[in-house]
Enzyme design. Structure first.
Site, mmCIF file in Angstrom:
data_model
loop_
_atom_site.group_PDB
_atom_site.id
_atom_site.type_symbol
_atom_site.label_atom_id
_atom_site.label_comp_id
_atom_site.label_asym_id
_atom_site.label_seq_id
_atom_site.Cartn_x
_atom_site.Cartn_y
_atom_site.Cartn_z
ATOM 1 N N TYR A 127 0.841 -1.196 0.000
ATOM 2 C CA TYR A 127 0.000 0.000 0.000
ATOM 3 C C TYR A 127 0.880 1.250 0.000
ATOM 4 C CZ TYR A 127 -3.757 3.189 1.382
ATOM 5 O OH TYR A 127 -4.673 4.224 1.429
ATOM 6 N N HIS B 120 1.299 4.051 -3.160
ATOM 7 C CA HIS B 120 1.025 5.473 -2.947
ATOM 8 C C HIS B 120 2.279 6.324 -3.142
ATOM 9 C CE1 HIS B 120 -2.909 4.260 -1.530
ATOM 10 N NE2 HIS B 120 -3.253 5.525 -1.623
ATOM 11 N N TYR C 270 -3.299 15.941 1.457
ATOM 12 C CA TYR C 270 -3.995 14.657 1.622
ATOM 13 C C TYR C 270 -3.035 13.693 2.315
ATOM 14 C CZ TYR C 270 -7.003 10.750 -0.050
ATOM 15 O OH TYR C 270 -7.837 9.667 -0.152
ATOM 16 N N TRP D 173 -7.685 3.426 -10.486
ATOM 17 C CA TRP D 173 -6.943 3.409 -9.215
ATOM 18 C C TRP D 173 -7.622 2.457 -8.230
ATOM 19 C CZ3 TRP D 173 -2.278 4.750 -7.577
ATOM 20 C CH2 TRP D 173 -2.034 4.797 -6.209
ATOM 21 N N TRP D 174 -8.944 2.536 -8.142
ATOM 22 C CA TRP D 174 -9.670 1.641 -7.248
ATOM 23 C C TRP D 174 -9.407 0.186 -7.609
ATOM 24 C CZ3 TRP D 174 -15.171 4.224 -7.284
ATOM 25 C CH2 TRP D 174 -15.156 5.359 -6.486
#
Length: 103
Positions: A17, A21, A40, A75-76
């Site tokens: 993860y 990112h 963010y 992306w999902w």
């Protein structure tokens, strides 16, 4: 305005993860920026695999409102093997209520 929400990481997926990112797609970053989303940050509570996200919004749109965009949908799909998701691959996300803020 800032918003916060939580999502859930699958066990053992922290490093992948983080890696994905760290290499966020430029077109996704641009889409977020164009929609007023900045500053963010995502935190992880490793004891529960809960991801806690905070983002600054310059308008009333959050990243959670961009689900119809093909970039977000890709992306999902890319992240769906790492997170708990809905049938459309969107992360299961729960908004959080702000109960305190200190300037």
């Amino acid at each position: 305005m800032k918003t916060a929400f939580k999502m859930h990481l699958k066990p053992g997926c922290k490093e992948e993860y983080r890696s994905r990112h760290a290499a966020i797609w430029p077109e996704l970053k641009q889409l977020l920026t164009q929609n007023g989303i900045a500053d963010y940050t995502i935190f992880l509570d490793e004891s529960t695999n809960t991801l806690f996200a905070v983002q600054h919004q310059s308008n009333n749109s959050s990243s959670q409102d961009l689900g119809a965009d093909p970039i977000v949908q890709r992306w999902w799909a890319y992240m769906s093997d790492l997170m708990l998701t809905n049938p459309d691959n969107s992360p299961i996300s729960e908004p959080l209520e702000q109960v305190f803020h200190m300037d």
